[in-house]
Design a protein around this motif. Sequence first.
Motif, PDB file in Angstrom:
ATOM      1  N   ALA A 153      -5.825   2.904   6.360  1.00 60.92           N
ATOM      2  CA  ALA A 153      -5.408   2.063   7.481  1.00 60.92           C
ATOM      3  C   ALA A 153      -4.380   1.026   7.029  1.00 60.92           C
ATOM      4  O   ALA A 153      -3.530   0.591   7.818  1.00 60.92           O
ATOM      5  CB  ALA A 153      -6.625   1.375   8.102  1.00 60.92           C
ATOM      6  N   TRP A 198      -1.038   2.257   7.664  1.00 67.99           N
ATOM      7  CA  TRP A 198      -0.630   2.074   9.059  1.00 67.99           C
ATOM      8  C   TRP A 198      -0.035   0.686   9.250  1.00 67.99           C
ATOM      9  O   TRP A 198       0.949   0.520   9.972  1.00 67.99           O
ATOM     10  CB  TRP A 198      -1.818   2.261   9.999  1.00 67.99           C
ATOM     11  CG  TRP A 198      -2.525   3.575   9.877  1.00 67.99           C
ATOM     12  CD1 TRP A 198      -2.168   4.631   9.092  1.00 67.99           C
ATOM     13  CD2 TRP A 198      -3.726   3.974  10.561  1.00 67.99           C
ATOM     14  NE1 TRP A 198      -3.067   5.665   9.242  1.00 67.99           N
ATOM     15  CE2 TRP A 198      -4.023   5.299  10.128  1.00 67.99           C
ATOM     16  CE3 TRP A 198      -4.556   3.362  11.474  1.00 67.99           C
ATOM     17  CZ2 TRP A 198      -5.141   5.987  10.597  1.00 67.99           C
ATOM     18  CZ3 TRP A 198      -5.656   4.048  11.948  1.00 67.99           C
ATOM     19  CH2 TRP A 198      -5.942   5.354  11.512  1.00 67.99           C
ATOM     20  N   GLU A 220      -6.720   8.228  17.066  1.00 67.10           N
ATOM     21  CA  GLU A 220      -7.174   7.018  16.388  1.00 67.10           C
ATOM     22  C   GLU A 220      -6.017   6.270  15.748  1.00 67.10           C
ATOM     23  O   GLU A 220      -5.956   5.039  15.788  1.00 67.10           O
ATOM     24  CB  GLU A 220      -8.219   7.389  15.336  1.00 67.10           C
ATOM     25  CG  GLU A 220      -9.483   8.002  15.914  1.00 67.10           C
ATOM     26  CD  GLU A 220     -10.418   8.504  14.827  1.00 67.10           C
ATOM     27  OE1 GLU A 220     -10.065   8.359  13.637  1.00 67.10           O
ATOM     28  OE2 GLU A 220     -11.486   9.025  15.160  1.00 67.10           O
ATOM     29  N   GLY A 246      -4.797   2.362  16.640  1.00 66.60           N
ATOM     30  CA  GLY A 246      -4.727   1.380  15.563  1.00 66.60           C
ATOM     31  C   GLY A 246      -3.316   0.898  15.312  1.00 66.60           C
ATOM     32  O   GLY A 246      -3.079  -0.304  15.108  1.00 66.60           O
ATOM     33  N   THR A 274      -2.139  -1.616  17.920  1.00 67.96           N
ATOM     34  CA  THR A 274      -2.727  -2.939  17.696  1.00 67.96           C
ATOM     35  C   THR A 274      -2.032  -3.660  16.546  1.00 67.96           C
ATOM     36  O   THR A 274      -1.711  -4.855  16.644  1.00 67.96           O
ATOM     37  CB  THR A 274      -4.225  -2.797  17.389  1.00 67.96           C
ATOM     38  OG1 THR A 274      -4.879  -2.154  18.495  1.00 67.96           O
ATOM     39  CG2 THR A 274      -4.867  -4.158  17.156  1.00 67.96           C
TER      40      THR A 274
END
Length: 225
Positions: free
Chosen positions: A34, A37, A76, A80, A83
């Motif tokens: 993550a 990302w 997903e 994410g 955001t």
Amino acid sequence: MASLMLSGCFYANTSQAPIATTYPYTEQQRMQAAHHWDVLARHEATQILQRERVRFRDFYITPAEESSASAYSGGEFGRGFRTLLTSELVSRGATLMTVPTANTANIHVGVEVVTHRDRGFIRPPVGAFTALTAGIAVATIPYNQWSEPALGLIPGAIAADITSGSWTHTGNEEVIITTQILDGERILYSSSNIYYINAGDRRHYAPHRVPQAPTTPTVSITDTW
């Protein structure tokens, strides 16, 4: 004889089909956390706010459920990433709206997963064969000079500790992530990035297929012969 030989040379550099060649050596990053990302969100926020055409506009980030069918929203990852991109833009002073208005520029995120099923030989990282050969050579030193053969593994272990952080496999799964800013029918900004992904992480990016209930066969009944 010379004439026959020269006539044969005339066809020496011809082929009945194009000969396969390779591209220059390039590198491509693997996205597997993550945090990666967030790195991409930071990169996109920087690029967006450097563009004169959009830097002073009000933005509305299109939710995944409102994305167009032509560009899958990313599951997903899509949620994410939206955001994270919102946080990055707001922290840099950009104005984001919770609902679209007549003056907002809409940010769309599209994700496409690519799966290769028939790849040929892929060259290993530069220096892999040299490192392997050097490791074998170092491991043979104790047999000639040292009393303890296991000591020959120490230099190789040190080299592995130093370089192992940059090791990864090529894999067959890739993802294309595109961020666009639209003003009506005009595309004001478009950026696409390609990454390798782990096969087990495909579900983060690919659409979830909802299994369909099996259909019950029907039989027509009639009294007509």
